[in-house]
Scaffold this motif. Structure first.
Motif, mmCIF file in Angstrom:
data_model
loop_
_atom_site.group_PDB
_atom_site.id
_atom_site.type_symbol
_atom_site.label_atom_id
_atom_site.label_comp_id
_atom_site.label_asym_id
_atom_site.label_seq_id
_atom_site.Cartn_x
_atom_site.Cartn_y
_atom_site.Cartn_z
ATOM 1 N N THR A 197 77.245 -30.909 20.803
ATOM 2 C CA THR A 197 78.577 -31.302 20.312
ATOM 3 C C THR A 197 78.540 -32.813 20.072
ATOM 4 N N ALA A 198 78.133 -33.188 18.877
ATOM 5 C CA ALA A 198 78.033 -34.609 18.545
ATOM 6 C C ALA A 198 79.419 -35.205 18.335
ATOM 7 N N ARG A 199 80.273 -34.434 17.665
ATOM 8 C CA ARG A 199 81.663 -34.895 17.459
ATOM 9 C C ARG A 199 82.493 -34.406 18.634
ATOM 10 N N PHE A 200 82.494 -35.217 19.703
ATOM 11 C CA PHE A 200 83.235 -34.851 20.916
ATOM 12 C C PHE A 200 84.198 -36.000 21.207
ATOM 13 N N GLY A 201 83.776 -37.000 22.007
ATOM 14 C CA GLY A 201 84.622 -38.186 22.158
ATOM 15 C C GLY A 201 84.656 -38.973 20.850
ATOM 16 N N LEU A 202 85.641 -39.842 20.753
ATOM 17 C CA LEU A 202 85.787 -40.666 19.552
ATOM 18 C C LEU A 202 85.011 -41.969 19.752
ATOM 19 N N TYR A 237 78.233 -32.723 32.322
ATOM 20 C CA TYR A 237 77.287 -33.811 32.049
ATOM 21 C C TYR A 237 77.729 -34.473 30.742
ATOM 22 N N THR A 238 78.715 -35.348 30.849
ATOM 23 C CA THR A 238 79.316 -35.941 29.651
ATOM 24 C C THR A 238 78.581 -37.250 29.323
ATOM 25 N N LEU A 239 77.691 -37.129 28.354
ATOM 26 C CA LEU A 239 76.746 -38.207 28.029
ATOM 27 C C LEU A 239 77.387 -39.361 27.265
ATOM 28 N N ILE A 240 77.014 -40.555 27.655
ATOM 29 C CA ILE A 240 77.371 -41.728 26.846
ATOM 30 C C ILE A 240 76.099 -42.559 26.769
ATOM 31 N N TYR A 241 75.628 -42.863 25.582
ATOM 32 C CA TYR A 241 74.428 -43.692 25.465
ATOM 33 C C TYR A 241 74.813 -45.167 25.375
ATOM 34 N N CYS A 342 81.247 -40.298 23.785
ATOM 35 C CA CYS A 342 80.778 -39.303 24.739
ATOM 36 C C CYS A 342 80.389 -38.043 23.957
ATOM 37 N N PHE A 343 79.272 -37.420 24.305
ATOM 38 C CA PHE A 343 78.867 -36.202 23.600
ATOM 39 C C PHE A 343 78.210 -35.208 24.558
ATOM 40 N N LEU A 344 78.069 -33.967 24.097
ATOM 41 C CA LEU A 344 77.455 -32.907 24.915
ATOM 42 C C LEU A 344 76.165 -32.459 24.232
ATOM 43 N N CYS A 345 75.105 -32.284 25.008
ATOM 44 C CA CYS A 345 73.830 -31.988 24.368
ATOM 45 C C CYS A 345 72.832 -31.425 25.384
#
Ligand code: FAD
Length: 556
Positions: A197-202, A237-241, A342-345
Motif C-alpha cells: 500500500t504505497a498510497r497510505f499516509g499522505l 508495522y507502519t513504515l516510514i523511511y 507512512c506505507f505498508l509493505c
C-alpha cells in the motif's frame, strides 16, 4: 453457456505484473510452456511497479564464500526484532544465489572487479548480502521475456474481486481502467503480486502520488486476499523511511555504503546509525535533531561519479533534474533528508498475506509473492524468488485442480456495483479531494506515535469514509471510478492497520509501532504475530494472536 459479460479462462492467473508477477509468469512457462498464463496488470507491464526502470542492488544474496542462508536468517530476525517466520526467509536466501546467476544469464548487469568479484555491501545488522546491480533495463528485460514465452497480458486491468468456489481461489473479476469494461477470468490457481500500500499516509510534499513506493499500489492484493478469507499479518508495522526530502527517492544504501557521511542538524556524524535501523533516524528527526543531511564532499571524484551514475541512470533518472533544480552538487552541497509518508509493505516491512515457504496462503489455490506477501523484508530478492516459488506451487495446484469454474453471481454483483457507482455523477466531492482527506486522517490517527484513543478514532473515521465514498464522492467517468475502488482499498488497509496496531499492546520497531500508552517493548508477551482475517462480513475484522514459526531443528 454464453455469458453476458466478457470471460476468459486460463491455468494460472497472476494479479499484478511487477517484479514478482513477471517472474512468476516466466517461471510458470519455464516449467510447462503449454500452460496458459494470464496477467492482470493495472498499468502497462513494460514499466509498471517498483522497478519502473531498474535497481541498483539485489539486496539479499547469500554469495558463496561471503555469507550463508543461516546467517541471513539470524540477521533478518534481528532486523525484524524477532517477528519473523524463519522458513520462508531461509528458503528465499537459499535460492538467492541461483537467482542472481539466472538474471546474469538474461544479461542483467552485476558489475565485477578486476578479480571477477561482485561488490557485496553490508546493509543488514550482520553479514554482507547486498550485491550491486547496474541494470536500467531490468523491467523491460522481464516484460519482453514473458511476452516471448507467450504469457497473455491484460494491461490496464485492475483486479476487483477474487472468484472463489467452495472456499478455493478460482479466478478474478477485473475492470479495464480506461473503458470500464468488466472481465471475468476463470483460473485453476491464482497468484497475488499486486504490491503493497504505497498510497497510505499522505506525504508532507502534499502530492497524492509523490510517494516513495510505486503509487499504483493501493493495497489491492491485501484486500483481495482478505475478502477471499486469507490470513494477513503485520499491519501494525507502519513504515516510514528517511530519504530525500520532497522527492522521496531512495539514497541511503547507495551513498552510505560508499563512504558518504550522515550529519544531523548540529553537524554530528550519525553515519554509524545506518543502514539497518532506519526507524531510529525518524526518531531523531522527530526529537528535533533533524533534518539530517548526506554529505559527500570528502569523497574522491571517482566515487561521486559512481554514485551519480547509479542515481541518475538506474533507479529514478528524474533525480538528476531534481538536484539541478535545487542547485545541489554532490561535490559541494548537502542532500537534505526527511521522513517519507507512512506505507505498508511486505518487501520492505512485515505487512502481507501470510504465506508458508511454498508461497501458499491459507486459501486453497491462492498464492502470494513480493510486497503483497509476508516474506519479511525480502525486497527484490523476495519478489523474484517467491515469484518463482509461487509459480511452482500454483502450477502443481492447477495440475491437480483439473478444470476451471466459478459462480456467475460474483461477476454480476461486480457489474451491479460498478453501475451503481456510475450513478454517483451528481455527488459533490471530487475523488482527489476525498483521497486527500482519507490519507490526512490516516496521518492523524494511524501514523505513529499511536495510542488507543487515536486508533479508535481511526476506526470510526474509516467506517464513515466507507459510507461517504458512496454517498458524497463524485464519479464522472471511468478514471474517477477506478480511483474510488483504489480509495476503498486504502480505507480497508487503514482499518486493518488500526485493528492490528490496537491489538499489539507494546512498542516495537522504533517509531514504526510506537504506542505512547505501551511505550516499552515486551518480548515476554509479544513475540507473536497479530493475524487478521475477515469475519462474517468483510468489515468484521477477526484478530488472532499466533506464534512465530521457527526453523525446525536440523532444517538449517
Ligand atoms: C524506490 C524503490 C527502490 C528499491 N530499491 C531496491 C533495491 O535496490 N534492491 C532491492 O532488493 N529492492 C529494492 N526495492 C524493493 C523491491 O523493488 C520491491 O520489494 C519489489 O520490486 C516488489 O515487487 P512486487 O512485484 O511485489 O511489486 P511491484 O513491482 O510494485 O508490482 C506490483 C504490480 O501490481 C500492479 N497492481 C497493483 N494493484 C493491482 C490490481 N488491483 N490489479 C492488477 N494489477 C495491480 C501494479 O501496477 C504493479 O505493476 C525498492 C523499492 C522501491 C519502491
Amino acid at each position: 453457456m454464453q455469458k453476458d459479460f466478457p470471460e476468459i479462462s486460463c491455468d494460472i492467473l497472476i494479479i499484478g505484473g511487477g517484479s514478482a508477477g513477471a517472474m512468476a509468469a516466466i517461471r510458470a512457462k519455464e516449467i510447462d510452456p503449454s500452460l496458459d498464463v494470464v496477467i492482470f496488470e493495472k498499468g502497462e507491464i513494460t514499466y509498471s511497479g517498483c522497478i519502473a526502470r531498474g535497481m541498483d542492488a539485489l539486496n539479499i544474496v547469500a554469495v558463496p564464500g561471503i555469507s550463508t542462508p543461516e546467517l541471513y536468517v539470524d540477521a533478518s530476525r534481528m532486523a525484524c526484532e524477532d517477528i519473523l517466520d524463519e522458513p520462508p526467509s531461509y528458503r528465499m536466501a537459499q535460492r538467492s544465489w541461483d537467482m542472481l546467476r539466472k538474471l546474469e544469464n538474461w544479461n542483467v548487469c552485476f558489475p565485477v572487479d578486476a578479480k571477477g568479484q561482485y561488490e557485496v555491501l553490508q546493509v543488514h545488522p550482520k553479514g554482507r548480502f547486498c550485491v550491486t546491480m547496474k541494470e536500467p533495463e531490468l523491467k523491460t528485460i522481464l516484460a519482453k521475456r514473458l511476452r516471448d514465452l507467450g504469457v497473455r497480458v491484460l494491461n490496464r486491468t485492475m483486479a476487483l474481486e477474487l472468484l472463489t468456489v467452495d472456499g478455493r481461489a478460482a479466478g478474478a473479476v477485473g475492470i479495464n481502467v480506461r473503458t470500464g469494461e468488466i472481465v471475468a477470468c476463470a483460473a485453476k490457481s491464482v497468484i497475488l503480486t499486486a504490491g503493497g500500500t504505497a498510497r497510505f499516509g499522505l506525504p508532507n510534499n502534499g502530492y497524492l502520488y509523490g510517494v516513495y513506493d510505486y503509487p499504483g499500489n493501493t493495497g489491492d492484493g491485501y484486500c483481495l486476499a482478505y475478502r477471499a478469507g486469507a490470513e494477513l499479518s503485520g499491519f501494525e508495522y507502519t513504515l516510514i523511511y528517511y530519504i530525500v526530502k520532497d522527492i522521496n527517492a531512495p539514497l541511503l544504501y547507495i551513498t552510505l555504503t560508499r563512504g558518504a557521511k550522515l550529519l544531523n542538524a548540529f553537524g554530528f556524524d550519525k553515519s554509524r546509525e545506518h543502514p539497518s535501523i532506519k526507524s531510529m533516524l525518524v526518531d531523531h528527526h522527530r526529537e528535533g535533531s533533524g533534518p539530517m543531511r548526506i554529505v559527500m564532499s570528502h569523497l574522491p571524484e571517482q566515487r561521486i561519479r559512481e554514485i551519480e551514475e547509479i542515481l541518475f541512470t538506474t533507479e529514478r533518472p528524474v533525480q538528476e533534474r531534481f538536484y539541478e533544480g535545487r542547485g545541489v552538487n554532490f561535490r559541494t552541497g548537502e542532500i537534505e533528508l526527511w521522513p517519507t509518508e507512512c506505507f505498508l509493505c511486505g518487501g520492505h516491512g512485515l505487512t502481507g498475506v501470510r504465506v508458508d515457504e511454498n508461497a501458499a496462503s491459507t486459501v486453497p489455490g491462492l498464492y502470494a509473492a513480493g510486497d503483497t506477501s509476508l516474506v519479511a523484508r525480502g525486497h527484490l530478492t523476495g519478489a523474484f524468488v517467491f515469484g518463482e516459488i509461487a509459480a511452482e506451487s500454483a502450477t502443481e495446484y492447477a495440475r491437480r485442480a483439473g478444470k476451471t469454474g466459478y459462480d456467475d453471481g460474483q461477476v454480476r454483483e461486480a457489474i451491479r456495483d460498478r453501475d451503481a457507482r456510475f450513478g454517483q455523477g451528481a455527488n459533490p466531492i471530487p475523488v482527489e479531494e476525498f483521497e486527500y482527506k482519507v490519507r490526512r486522517i490516516i496521518n492523524d490517527y494511524i501514523v505513529p506515535p499511536k495510542n488507543e484513543y487515536k486508533l479508535d478514532r481511526a476506526l470510526w473515521w474509516m467506517e464513515r469514509f466507507r459510507q461517504e465514498l458512496r454517498e458524497t464522492v463524485q464519479v464522472r467517468d471511468v478514471h474517477d471510478l477506478f480511483k474510488v475502488y483504489e480509495i476503498e482499498n486504502i480505507i480497508q488497509c487503514a482499518d486493518l492497520s488500526a485493528h492490528a496496531s490496537r491489538a499489539r499492546k507494546e512498542s516495537r520497531w522504533g517509531m514504526w509501532h510506537y504506542r505512547t500508552d505501551f511505550p516499552e517493548r515486551n518480548d515476554a508477551d509479544w513475540v507473536k504475530h497479530i493475524v487478521l482475517s475477515r469475519g462474517t462480513e468483510p468489515r468484521d475484522v477477526k484478530t488472532t494472536i499466533k506464534d512465530i514459526v521457527r526453523l525446525q531443528e536440523g532444517a538449517r
